[in-house]
Design a protein around this motif. Structure first.
Motif, PDB file in Angstrom:
ATOM      1  N   HIS A   1       0.828  -1.224   0.000  1.00 47.51           N
ATOM      2  CA  HIS A   1       0.000   0.000   0.000  1.00 47.51           C
ATOM      3  C   HIS A   1       0.859   1.270   0.000  1.00 47.51           C
ATOM      4  CE1 HIS A   1       0.653  -0.834   4.254  1.00 47.51           C
ATOM      5  NE2 HIS A   1      -0.268  -1.765   4.260  1.00 47.51           N
ATOM      6  N   ILE A   2       1.525   1.477  -1.116  1.00 49.72           N
ATOM      7  CA  ILE A   2       2.440   2.605  -1.276  1.00 49.72           C
ATOM      8  C   ILE A   2       1.741   3.944  -1.061  1.00 49.72           C
ATOM      9  CG2 ILE A   2       2.045   2.757  -3.786  1.00 49.72           C
ATOM     10  CD1 ILE A   2       5.497   3.162  -2.146  1.00 49.72           C
ATOM     11  N   GLU A   3       0.426   3.960  -1.214  1.00 52.86           N
ATOM     12  CA  GLU A   3      -0.331   5.210  -1.077  1.00 52.86           C
ATOM     13  C   GLU A   3      -0.477   5.663   0.368  1.00 52.86           C
ATOM     14  OE1 GLU A   3      -3.488   1.918  -0.890  1.00 52.86           O
ATOM     15  OE2 GLU A   3      -1.536   2.283  -1.842  1.00 52.86           O
ATOM     16  N   ARG A   4      -0.100   4.835   1.338  1.00 49.83           N
ATOM     17  CA  ARG A   4      -0.305   5.182   2.745  1.00 49.83           C
ATOM     18  C   ARG A   4       0.823   6.019   3.340  1.00 49.83           C
ATOM     19  NH1 ARG A   4      -2.530  -0.096   6.034  1.00 49.83           N
ATOM     20  NH2 ARG A   4      -4.540  -0.303   4.954  1.00 49.83           N
ATOM     21  N   TYR A   5       1.996   5.945   2.760  1.00 46.83           N
ATOM     22  CA  TYR A   5       3.158   6.540   3.411  1.00 46.83           C
ATOM     23  C   TYR A   5       3.321   8.011   3.038  1.00 46.83           C
ATOM     24  CZ  TYR A   5       3.860   1.530   3.469  1.00 46.83           C
ATOM     25  OH  TYR A   5       3.663   0.185   3.601  1.00 46.83           O
ATOM     26  N   GLU A   6       3.551   8.807   4.031  1.00 52.22           N
ATOM     27  CA  GLU A   6       3.709  10.242   3.791  1.00 52.22           C
ATOM     28  C   GLU A   6       4.875  10.512   2.852  1.00 52.22           C
ATOM     29  OE1 GLU A   6       4.482  14.330   6.395  1.00 52.22           O
ATOM     30  OE2 GLU A   6       3.791  12.499   7.381  1.00 52.22           O
ATOM     31  N   ALA A   7       5.964   9.766   3.018  1.00 49.83           N
ATOM     32  CA  ALA A   7       7.167  10.000   2.222  1.00 49.83           C
ATOM     33  C   ALA A   7       6.935   9.779   0.732  1.00 49.83           C
ATOM     34  CB  ALA A   7       8.300   9.098   2.710  1.00 49.83           C
ATOM     35  N   THR A   8       6.076   8.825   0.394  1.00 51.67           N
ATOM     36  CA  THR A   8       5.800   8.538  -1.016  1.00 51.67           C
ATOM     37  C   THR A   8       4.617   9.335  -1.531  1.00 51.67           C
ATOM     38  OG1 THR A   8       4.548   6.581  -0.279  1.00 51.67           O
ATOM     39  CG2 THR A   8       6.818   6.240  -1.010  1.00 51.67           C
ATOM     40  N   ARG A   9       3.628   9.538  -0.679  1.00 52.80           N
ATOM     41  CA  ARG A   9       2.421  10.258  -1.105  1.00 52.80           C
ATOM     42  C   ARG A   9       2.721  11.718  -1.442  1.00 52.80           C
ATOM     43  NH1 ARG A   9      -0.322   9.030   3.057  1.00 52.80           N
ATOM     44  NH2 ARG A   9      -0.342  11.071   4.077  1.00 52.80           N
ATOM     45  N   LEU A  10       3.720  12.285  -0.768  1.00 49.91           N
ATOM     46  CA  LEU A  10       4.024  13.702  -0.962  1.00 49.91           C
ATOM     47  C   LEU A  10       5.142  13.941  -1.969  1.00 49.91           C
ATOM     48  CD1 LEU A  10       3.827  15.010   2.736  1.00 49.91           C
ATOM     49  CD2 LEU A  10       2.048  15.008   0.968  1.00 49.91           C
ATOM     50  N   ASP A  11       5.709  12.871  -2.507  1.00 49.70           N
ATOM     51  CA  ASP A  11       6.853  13.041  -3.404  1.00 49.70           C
ATOM     52  C   ASP A  11       6.871  11.936  -4.453  1.00 49.70           C
ATOM     53  OD1 ASP A  11       9.232  13.590  -4.659  1.00 49.70           O
ATOM     54  OD2 ASP A  11      10.479  13.488  -2.852  1.00 49.70           O
ATOM     55  N   LEU A  12       6.278  12.220  -5.585  1.00 50.89           N
ATOM     56  CA  LEU A  12       6.231  11.236  -6.663  1.00 50.89           C
ATOM     57  C   LEU A  12       7.631  10.906  -7.180  1.00 50.89           C
ATOM     58  CD1 LEU A  12       3.917   9.712  -8.121  1.00 50.89           C
ATOM     59  CD2 LEU A  12       4.127  11.387  -9.954  1.00 50.89           C
ATOM     60  N   ASN A  13       8.545  11.861  -7.089  1.00 51.61           N
ATOM     61  CA  ASN A  13       9.917  11.601  -7.517  1.00 51.61           C
ATOM     62  C   ASN A  13      10.557  10.497  -6.690  1.00 51.61           C
ATOM     63  OD1 ASN A  13       9.976  13.552  -9.568  1.00 51.61           O
ATOM     64  ND2 ASN A  13      10.544  15.172  -8.133  1.00 51.61           N
ATOM     65  N   PHE A  14      10.198  10.421  -5.411  1.00 48.31           N
ATOM     66  CA  PHE A  14      10.736   9.363  -4.555  1.00 48.31           C
ATOM     67  C   PHE A  14      10.185   8.005  -4.974  1.00 48.31           C
ATOM     68  CE2 PHE A  14      10.678   7.134  -0.262  1.00 48.31           C
ATOM     69  CZ  PHE A  14      11.985   6.695  -0.386  1.00 48.31           C
ATOM     70  N   VAL A  15       8.918   7.965  -5.342  1.00 47.97           N
ATOM     71  CA  VAL A  15       8.343   6.713  -5.848  1.00 47.97           C
ATOM     72  C   VAL A  15       9.082   6.282  -7.113  1.00 47.97           C
ATOM     73  CG1 VAL A  15       6.261   5.535  -6.614  1.00 47.97           C
ATOM     74  CG2 VAL A  15       6.089   7.340  -4.890  1.00 47.97           C
ATOM     75  N   GLU A  16       9.354   7.230  -7.983  1.00 44.76           N
ATOM     76  CA  GLU A  16      10.105   6.923  -9.204  1.00 44.76           C
ATOM     77  C   GLU A  16      11.504   6.419  -8.875  1.00 44.76           C
ATOM     78  OE1 GLU A  16       9.845  10.627 -11.322  1.00 44.76           O
ATOM     79  OE2 GLU A  16       8.129   9.925 -12.499  1.00 44.76           O
ATOM     80  N   GLU A  17      12.117   6.994  -7.853  1.00 37.17           N
ATOM     81  CA  GLU A  17      13.446   6.524  -7.426  1.00 37.17           C
ATOM     82  C   GLU A  17      13.385   5.071  -6.954  1.00 37.17           C
ATOM     83  OE1 GLU A  17      16.606   7.196  -3.774  1.00 37.17           O
ATOM     84  OE2 GLU A  17      15.243   8.838  -4.285  1.00 37.17           O
ATOM     85  N   LEU A  18      12.375   4.745  -6.161  1.00 41.50           N
ATOM     86  CA  LEU A  18      12.215   3.370  -5.683  1.00 41.50           C
ATOM     87  C   LEU A  18      11.981   2.416  -6.849  1.00 41.50           C
ATOM     88  CD1 LEU A  18       9.925   4.119  -2.600  1.00 41.50           C
ATOM     89  CD2 LEU A  18      12.320   3.380  -2.524  1.00 41.50           C
ATOM     90  N   ASP A  19      11.193   2.862  -7.801  1.00 43.74           N
ATOM     91  CA  ASP A  19      10.945   2.064  -9.000  1.00 43.74           C
ATOM     92  C   ASP A  19      12.244   1.846  -9.781  1.00 43.74           C
ATOM     93  OD1 ASP A  19       8.829   0.995 -10.998  1.00 43.74           O
ATOM     94  OD2 ASP A  19       9.987   2.397 -12.208  1.00 43.74           O
TER      95      ASP A  19
END
Length: 247
Positions: free
Chosen positions: A141-159
């Motif tokens: 549930h990646i949508e729950r975390y403040e760190a990912t929800r507020l920074d799409l660039n961080f999600v892209e980094e994890l990807d």
């Protein structure tokens, strides 16, 4: 719904091992609900989290047999596999190697959970630890975390690092609110989601809506995209598990 059925890769349907299904009857009712929604493959993912959910793997495996029995009573084309929603800690790679917690269906994939307020640096470091030890983290549930929800660039980094993202069915269809739904749509449009799970726990306030989520994603993103999330990517987990077993 596709003839071959869809998959649920995140749910709490094993009886009496965490805060999910309480007994065999509730397990069977949850499985019947999943089946009615078109689900034909399920990875059951009981929690492991220090000082909260520390059920020994031996007991989980005993109870998992009951979930398999319930699935067989519903239909011979309903398959249930064992996994774990593993809340990260500093011992996680050693625990995985020792078999104290389960990967997803015996594959390299690990359903990986963080606290909602986990910091970017901690998420990054723990994901790197899994990857560098040969595991494939699926961030629950990646949508729950403040760190990912507020920074799409961080999600892209994890990807880019090699992690996979899982979102919950309820989040997709708006049960967790408009802003969470909008974020999930944005993740899908940027191709930053690989899996969807029901995260169902019981027959009351946390039921499975994975079939409804499939229909929504098919309408919003197209059938090819929906099949990728709900069928083809889960099948990659099972294929990986088969390869590991055959070694």
């Amino acid at each position: 719904m596709p003839k071959e059925g869809i998959y649920d890769v995140h749910c709490h349907i094993i009886p009496g091992v965490d805060d999910g299904a309480s007994d065999y009857e509730e397990t069977k009712r949850l499985l019947q609900m999943e089946y009615n929604q078109g689900v034909r493959g399920i990875i059951a993912t009981p929690h492991f989290r220090f000082q909260m959910f520390e059920t020994p793997i031996e007991h989980i495996k005993e109870q998992f047999v009951l979930a398999q029995r319930a699935a067989a009573e519903i239909s011979n084309d309903l398959e249930v596999y064992l996994g774990c929603e593993f809340h990260v800690n500093m011992e996680m790679t050693e625990m995985l190697k020792a078999g104290k917690v389960s990967t997803m269906a015996g594959s390299r994939y690990v359903l990986t959970e963080f606290s909602e307020n986990s910091e970017v640096s901690y998420i990054r470091e723990r994901i790197y630890a899994l990857l560098s030890n040969g595991y494939k983290p699926v961030i629950a549930h990646i949508e729950r975390y403040e760190a990912t929800r507020l920074d799409l660039n961080f999600v892209e980094e994890l990807d880019d690092m090699g992690a996979c993202m899982q979102i919950n069915a309820d989040s997709i269809i708006g049960k967790e609110g408009f802003f969470i739904k909008r974020f999930c749509i944005k993740l899908m449009k940027y191709d930053l989601v690989q899996f969807v799970g029901s995260d169902c726990h019981n027959m009351y306030d946390r039921i499975s809506r994975v079939g409804e989520a499939y229909s929504y994603v098919k309408k919003k993103m197209g059938e090819t995209y929906a099949n990728n999330l709900f069928i083809e990517n889960p099948q990659k987990i099972l294929k990986d598990a088969k390869r590991r077993k055959e070694r």
